[in-house]
Design a protein around this motif. Structure first.
Motif, PDB file in Angstrom:
ATOM      1  N   SER A  30       1.110  -1.309  -0.183  1.00 20.41           N
ATOM      2  CA  SER A  30      -0.118  -0.294  -0.013  1.00 20.41           C
ATOM      3  C   SER A  30       1.238   1.317  -0.207  1.00 20.41           C
ATOM      4  O   SER A  30       1.554   1.244   0.299  1.00 20.41           O
ATOM      5  CB  SER A  30      -1.117   0.282   1.399  1.00 20.41           C
ATOM      6  OG  SER A  30      -1.967  -1.269   1.257  1.00 20.41           O
ATOM      7  N   ASP A  31       0.420   1.649  -0.397  1.00 24.09           N
ATOM      8  CA  ASP A  31       0.987   3.217  -0.691  1.00 24.09           C
ATOM      9  C   ASP A  31       1.521   3.788   1.071  1.00 24.09           C
ATOM     10  O   ASP A  31       0.712   3.748   2.013  1.00 24.09           O
ATOM     11  CB  ASP A  31       0.184   4.833  -0.738  1.00 24.09           C
ATOM     12  CG  ASP A  31       0.101   4.338  -2.254  1.00 24.09           C
ATOM     13  OD1 ASP A  31       0.325   3.482  -3.199  1.00 24.09           O
ATOM     14  OD2 ASP A  31      -1.342   5.381  -3.043  1.00 24.09           O
ATOM     15  N   GLY A  32       3.090   4.563   0.575  1.00 23.59           N
ATOM     16  CA  GLY A  32       4.007   5.314   2.463  1.00 23.59           C
ATOM     17  C   GLY A  32       3.654   3.670   2.721  1.00 23.59           C
ATOM     18  O   GLY A  32       5.168   4.229   3.899  1.00 23.59           O
ATOM     19  N   ARG A  33       3.918   2.420   2.431  1.00 27.73           N
ATOM     20  CA  ARG A  33       4.945   1.492   2.969  1.00 27.73           C
ATOM     21  C   ARG A  33       5.933   1.751   2.739  1.00 27.73           C
ATOM     22  O   ARG A  33       6.546   1.177   1.533  1.00 27.73           O
ATOM     23  CB  ARG A  33       4.108  -0.297   2.774  1.00 27.73           C
ATOM     24  CG  ARG A  33       3.037   0.066   4.341  1.00 27.73           C
ATOM     25  CD  ARG A  33       2.632  -1.578   4.254  1.00 27.73           C
ATOM     26  NE  ARG A  33       2.411  -1.777   2.640  1.00 27.73           N
ATOM     27  CZ  ARG A  33       1.417  -3.341   2.422  1.00 27.73           C
ATOM     28  NH1 ARG A  33       2.128  -3.986   3.848  1.00 27.73           N
ATOM     29  NH2 ARG A  33       1.353  -3.574   1.868  1.00 27.73           N
ATOM     30  N   VAL A  34       7.051   0.985   3.624  1.00 28.53           N
ATOM     31  CA  VAL A  34       8.384   0.733   3.379  1.00 28.53           C
ATOM     32  C   VAL A  34       8.952  -1.137   2.744  1.00 28.53           C
ATOM     33  O   VAL A  34       8.199  -1.522   3.250  1.00 28.53           O
ATOM     34  CB  VAL A  34       9.556   0.985   4.329  1.00 28.53           C
ATOM     35  CG1 VAL A  34      11.379   0.337   3.911  1.00 28.53           C
ATOM     36  CG2 VAL A  34       9.592   2.305   4.608  1.00 28.53           C
ATOM     37  N   THR A  35       9.096  -0.957   0.658  1.00 27.02           N
ATOM     38  CA  THR A  35       9.448  -2.746   1.060  1.00 27.02           C
ATOM     39  C   THR A  35      10.285  -2.582   1.234  1.00 27.02           C
ATOM     40  O   THR A  35      11.763  -2.412   0.907  1.00 27.02           O
ATOM     41  CB  THR A  35       9.467  -2.536  -0.998  1.00 27.02           C
ATOM     42  OG1 THR A  35       7.540  -2.314  -0.592  1.00 27.02           O
ATOM     43  CG2 THR A  35       9.119  -3.891  -1.023  1.00 27.02           C
ATOM     44  N   VAL A  36      10.563  -4.385   1.574  1.00 23.12           N
ATOM     45  CA  VAL A  36      11.964  -4.674   2.058  1.00 23.12           C
ATOM     46  C   VAL A  36      11.940  -5.915   0.971  1.00 23.12           C
ATOM     47  O   VAL A  36      11.229  -6.511   1.277  1.00 23.12           O
ATOM     48  CB  VAL A  36      12.238  -5.374   3.633  1.00 23.12           C
ATOM     49  CG1 VAL A  36      13.085  -5.649   4.137  1.00 23.12           C
ATOM     50  CG2 VAL A  36      12.509  -4.083   4.673  1.00 23.12           C
ATOM     51  N   PRO A  61       2.757  -2.754  10.674  1.00 24.12           N
ATOM     52  CA  PRO A  61       1.913  -1.811   9.677  1.00 24.12           C
ATOM     53  C   PRO A  61       2.952  -1.169   8.577  1.00 24.12           C
ATOM     54  O   PRO A  61       2.563  -0.874   6.912  1.00 24.12           O
ATOM     55  CB  PRO A  61       1.492  -1.514   9.993  1.00 24.12           C
ATOM     56  CG  PRO A  61       1.486  -1.641  11.270  1.00 24.12           C
ATOM     57  CD  PRO A  61       2.322  -2.429  11.801  1.00 24.12           C
ATOM     58  N   GLN A  62       4.219  -0.432   8.412  1.00 24.81           N
ATOM     59  CA  GLN A  62       4.346   0.336   7.892  1.00 24.81           C
ATOM     60  C   GLN A  62       5.419  -0.995   7.136  1.00 24.81           C
ATOM     61  O   GLN A  62       5.898   0.309   6.255  1.00 24.81           O
ATOM     62  CB  GLN A  62       5.911   1.300   8.333  1.00 24.81           C
ATOM     63  CG  GLN A  62       6.821   0.957   9.221  1.00 24.81           C
ATOM     64  CD  GLN A  62       6.729   0.135  10.308  1.00 24.81           C
ATOM     65  OE1 GLN A  62       5.263  -0.729  10.965  1.00 24.81           O
ATOM     66  NE2 GLN A  62       7.797  -0.275  11.803  1.00 24.81           N
ATOM     67  N   ILE A  63       5.757  -1.918   7.574  1.00 23.87           N
ATOM     68  CA  ILE A  63       7.390  -2.486   6.505  1.00 23.87           C
ATOM     69  C   ILE A  63       6.118  -3.511   5.911  1.00 23.87           C
ATOM     70  O   ILE A  63       5.188  -3.803   5.879  1.00 23.87           O
ATOM     71  CB  ILE A  63       8.070  -3.413   7.347  1.00 23.87           C
ATOM     72  CG1 ILE A  63       8.328  -2.369   7.956  1.00 23.87           C
ATOM     73  CG2 ILE A  63       9.210  -3.674   6.735  1.00 23.87           C
ATOM     74  CD1 ILE A  63       9.968  -2.373   9.229  1.00 23.87           C
TER      75      ILE A  63
END
Length: 423
Positions: A30-36, A61-63
């Motif tokens: 989703s928009d705003g999440r950091v992708t690892v 939830p931010q990742i």
């Protein structure tokens, strides 16, 4: 080899993971999440990882974590290329033979720095040791093979009059007066099947015999096969093939490392020496009753090899804190347990290991023999190990065929391999 470690040794292994070069396993964030991103090579473990990382994402939830599955046959080459171009994933699997290349080149962030030196107390000590250099740990242990065992065909043992307890108590020795293992193999072979699948397999055959003889493969990063104890073990194995004929011919096994497993599954081999990486294959494909016994003890006791896979943190990750949080999760009991719960691999987080034993206990399999070792010979290591082992393989081929005496073979092997490992 083994879903978890079959590519770790250049001596032998049949690599049958026929998947595309790169497969992405994940959802669009989703928009705003950091992708690892996390790179690995095992499809079964990837499915367990997805279960684990879904829970991680719920807690963070931010990742968003994206899995990238790379075919084993291309894995090392592609990783080397991507690291050189600063295009590697945030986290990626490494084995014990080439992680040192990247650590020495400054491409990895040490685990001691990322998670703290005290974190390693939670992981299997043998795997921690395997992925440490000069006291610094460079990757978080994920899965491991705690020991090598003897898978046995119950019907063939019964036909030969060999009891499972007798097999478990057997020990091998270069001195015929002390050797109780060879007599059992000869009884098994006399009943119409090969006794043992002894062949040029470093993890399943060579290192357990060398270790239980008190020998070694390497001294540090240098090869040291040319020592009396290792030579005695290798001579014993070669004699099983060429003198006593209780094992398949090297003419079959040198070219096809999967030959002995095939023969075991077809009921033509009484004993198959291997690790937990073969357990699921045998359970799924053996049409006969089988069991697991401890590997035979040698002059130095019951010694087998432990091998692990760990996940490293890219020192140039564009998301260092999110990657560090993901690494910490994969190194936790909650993050690692799904590997064992699915039966895919033995978790290297000590508190999660029971999830694997419980999975197999539920299927009627006692996994105790995998852990019943007195000591472990160190797994292969060194920045140039794979190239050195590959260069020495033709020498071992000739030795197993009986065309090159063991003393000459180990001398030439050490010279050939060390010429590559030397700076």
């Amino acid at each position: 080899m083994k879903p978890s470690t079959k590519g770790l040794f250049a001596f032998a292994a049949a690599f049958a993971l026929l998947i595309s070069t790169v497969v992405w396993l994940g959802r669009e964030p989703s928009d705003g999440r950091v992708t690892v991103t996390v790179r690995l090579w095992d499809k079964q473990v990837a499915a367990a990882y997805r279960t684990s990382l879904d829970e991680f994402e719920r807690r963070h939830p931010q990742i968003h974590v994206e899995l990238r599955l790379v075919a084993y046959t291309n894995y090392a080459i592609k990783l080397r290329t991507d690291i050189a171009g600063d295009g590697a994933d945030d986290l990626f699997w490494v084995d014990g033979t080439y992680f040192a290349n990247y650590a020495e080149a400054g491409k990895l962030r040490s685990v001691d720095d990322a998670l703290g030196a005290e974190a390693k107390a939670a992981w299997a000590p043998a795997v921690v040791e395997q992925f440490s250099r000069n006291g610094t740990l460079w990757a978080v242990p994920q899965l491991w093979d705690p020991g090598i065992v003897l898978y046995y065909n119950k019907a063939l043992l019964a036909k030969a009059g060999v009891g499972a307890d007798e097999l478990a108590a057997a020990s091998w020795d270069p001195d015929p007066a002390k050797d109780t293992f060879l007599p059992l193999l000869r009884e098994l072979a006399a009943s119409g099947a090969w006794g043992l699948g002894a062949f040029e397999d470093l993890q399943g055959t060579i290192m357990p015999f060398v270790g239980s003889a008190g020998g070694q493969l390497q001294d540090g990063d240098r090869f040291a096969f040319e020592n009396p104890k290792a030579q005695g073990a290798l001579q014993y194995i070669v004699d099983l093939v060429n003198r006593w004929h209780v094992a398949p011919s090297a003419g079959d096994t040198n070219l096809n490392p999967g030959f002995t497993l095939d023969q075991f599954l077809h009921g033509n081999l009484a004993l198959f020496e291997s690790g937990p990486y073969t357990l699921a294959t045998i359970r799924q494909n053996a049409a006969f009753d089988w069991g697991i016994a401890v590997a035979p003890a040698g002059p130095a006791g019951r010694v087998t090899v432990t091998n692990g896979i760990s996940v490293a943190l890219n020192a140039r990750s564009p998301h260092p804190e999110a990657a560090r949080e993901t690494l910490a999760w994969l190194g936790s009991a909650a993050g690692n347990a799904p590997l064992g719960e699915s039966g895919a691999a033995v978790p290297a987080v000590t508190a999660a290991t029971a999830s694997w034993t419980e999975h197999w206990r539920g299927l009627g399999v006692d996994t105790g023999p995998f852990f019943a070792v007195q000591a472990r010979i160190p797994a292969p290591r060194g920045a140039r190990y794979s190239a050195a082992a590959q260069a020495g393989k033709p020498i071992l081929d000739e030795m197993f065929l009986g065309r090159l005496p063991v003393p000459e073979a180990v001398r030439r092997y050490d010279e050939t391999a060390n010429a590559i490992t030397s700076p």
